[in-house]
Enzyme design. Structure first.
Site, PDB file in Angstrom:
ATOM      1  N   CYS A 132       0.819  -1.225   0.000  1.00 34.66           N
ATOM      2  CA  CYS A 132       0.000   0.000   0.000  1.00 34.66           C
ATOM      3  C   CYS A 132       0.849   1.270   0.000  1.00 34.66           C
ATOM      4  O   CYS A 132       0.327   2.364  -0.230  1.00 34.66           O
ATOM      5  CB  CYS A 132      -0.936   0.017   1.201  1.00 34.66           C
ATOM      6  SG  CYS A 132      -2.030  -1.403   1.252  1.00 34.66           S
ATOM      7  N   HIS A 272      -3.418   7.166   3.241  1.00 38.22           N
ATOM      8  CA  HIS A 272      -3.801   5.873   2.675  1.00 38.22           C
ATOM      9  C   HIS A 272      -5.203   5.521   3.189  1.00 38.22           C
ATOM     10  O   HIS A 272      -5.483   5.628   4.378  1.00 38.22           O
ATOM     11  CB  HIS A 272      -2.787   4.819   3.102  1.00 38.22           C
ATOM     12  CG  HIS A 272      -3.167   3.440   2.684  1.00 38.22           C
ATOM     13  ND1 HIS A 272      -3.570   3.151   1.406  1.00 38.22           N
ATOM     14  CD2 HIS A 272      -3.236   2.269   3.379  1.00 38.22           C
ATOM     15  CE1 HIS A 272      -3.862   1.869   1.326  1.00 38.22           C
ATOM     16  NE2 HIS A 272      -3.676   1.318   2.508  1.00 38.22           N
ATOM     17  N   ASN A 302     -10.013  -0.146   0.543  1.00 35.55           N
ATOM     18  CA  ASN A 302      -8.556  -0.042   0.460  1.00 35.55           C
ATOM     19  C   ASN A 302      -8.107  -0.576  -0.905  1.00 35.55           C
ATOM     20  O   ASN A 302      -8.239  -1.765  -1.175  1.00 35.55           O
ATOM     21  CB  ASN A 302      -7.950  -0.865   1.606  1.00 35.55           C
ATOM     22  CG  ASN A 302      -6.435  -0.844   1.633  1.00 35.55           C
ATOM     23  OD1 ASN A 302      -5.794  -0.389   0.682  1.00 35.55           O
ATOM     24  ND2 ASN A 302      -5.864  -1.343   2.701  1.00 35.55           N
TER      25      ASN A 302
END
Ligand SMILES: CC(C)(COP(=O)(O)OP(=O)(O)OC[C@H]1O[C@@H](n2cnc3c(N)ncnc32)[C@H](O)[C@@H]1OP(=O)(O)O)[C@@H](O)C(=O)NCCC(=O)NCCS
Length: 345
Positions: A132, A272, A302
């Site tokens: 990520c 994020h 996500n």
């Protein structure tokens, strides 16, 4: 940028007789697949509820790619949008970096597949794997080539088809992730500071918190690996949560410290998009006001390396970020990895 903005921060790149060029983002673009899966849809396949997912994560829905739509397709669409906004053609691109944990296949790189699809024949191309955190890693690497005058135009992409490694029978993980891509064109812009600094970090001691055991050299694909569901991601949710908050805070503070910036000077913080509670905790620890935080995870979940890239594109498109504004990107991911970047937009 204007002299008024140059006075409010220190450009860490500009010290020690720095001879490189600065690196700006000339255009951003994003793409998400058409199909939307809502929390109610998930409640039909695992023991969960919209109420649980919303209160624990803030996610309401996510986009899921079609069976015949791959990470390179998502990345290509995002890249084409970014190229259009930057006003560049494919033959101008010197380098393509794709950050992904869900490449179309182990090799060749997804970056090479994107290169073919957009027709950027002059470009070198490679993938980068920092989970990520990949988009900030890619930005920092891309900018090194601009600053050193090796290349004039770098295309960085964060693209994921996480639905391909999601265990749709595991309620602990399947509610969290989505598919999508974001891209940025890096170039030097006259009289602009652009990317002021980027922090990157990693802690391999915590590699077991979030990982996919199968499909690599340790456990190549086999009937046995598939039967034991090793080709799906696995996660220790609670520990990952704690580490995410701590690492994102530390990375953001380091990036701000390097630029001698107080958080109040940041127009938009783009974290994020993993969990609303992580975002709020990081914002609080940084002393940010809620309105400084950009949040879109309710729509996408996500999307790993694509997450901050999609959010950046939306922040710009919606007018939340204007030329000359300071923005802070802050990320966290498997590895563990983390990063933060301060950009004068
Ligand atoms: C996964 C996460 C949402 C779980 O939230 P949490 O508050 O830590 O929840 P817990 O792990 O304490 O689980 C509480 C209960 O909910 C259950 N649960 C888990 N997922 C569920 C779901 N989708 N629906 C309903 N119940 C669920 C658990 O089984 C557990 O039940 P138990 O107490 O009977 O064992 C949270 O830990 C998280 O977001 N972690 C970080 C994940 C992340 O961001 N990963 C990517 C990093 S880049």
């Amino acid at each position: 940028m204007s002299s008024s903005t140059t006075q409010i921060f220190k450009n860490p790149r500009a010290k020690h007789n720095f001879q490189g060029r600065t690196c700006s983002i000339a255009g951003v673009g994003s793409y998400v697949p058409a199909k939307i899966v809502t929390n109610a849809d998930l409640a039909k396949i695992v023991d969960t509820s919209d109420e649980w997912i919303t209160t624990r994560t803030g996610i309401k829905e996510r986009h899921v790619a079609a069976e015949n739509e791959f990470t390179s397709d998502l990345g290509t669409a995002a890249a084409q949008a970014a190229m259009k906004k930057a006003g560049i053609t494919a033959d101008q691109i010197d380098l393509i970096i794709v950050a992904t944990i869900t490449p179309d296949m182990p090799f060749p790189s997804t970056a090479c597949l994107v290169q073919r699809k957009i027709g950027a024949r002059r470009a070198a191309a490679f993938d980068l794997e920092a989970a990520c955190s990949g988009f900030i890693y890619a930005l920092e690497i891309g900018q090194q080539f601009i600053m050193s005058r090796t290349y004039d135009t770098v295309l960085v992409i964060g693209a994921e088809k996480l639905s391909s490694i999601t265990d749709w029978t595991d309620r602990n993980t399947c509610v969290l992730f989505g598919d999508g891509a974001g891209a940025a064109i890096l170039q030097s812009r006259e009289n602009a500071h652009g990317l002021l600094t980027a922090v990157m970090g990693a802690d391999g001691e915590k590699a077991d918190l979030l990982f996919m055991p199968g499909g690599g050299s340790r456990c190549p694909a086999s009937a046995e690996s598939v039967n034991s569901r090793m080709h799906y991601l696995r996660m220790e949710g609670k520990e990952t949560f704690k580490n995410a908050v701590q690492a994102m805070q530390t990375a953001a503070e380091e990036a701000l410290r390097r630029c001698e910036l107080d958080i109040s000077r940041i127009k938009c913080i783009i974290p994020h998009q993993a969990n609303r509670r992580i975002i709020d905790a990081v914002g609080e620890r940084l002393g940010a006001k809620p309105e400084q935080l950009f949040v879109n995870l309710d729509k996408y979940g996500n999307t790993s390396a694509a997450s901050v890239a999609i959010a950046l594109d939306e922040a710009v498109e919606s007018g939340r970020v204007q030329r000359g504004d300071l923005i802070l990107l802050v990320v966290f991911g498997a590895g563990l990895t983390w990063g933060a970047a301060v950009i004068e937009w």
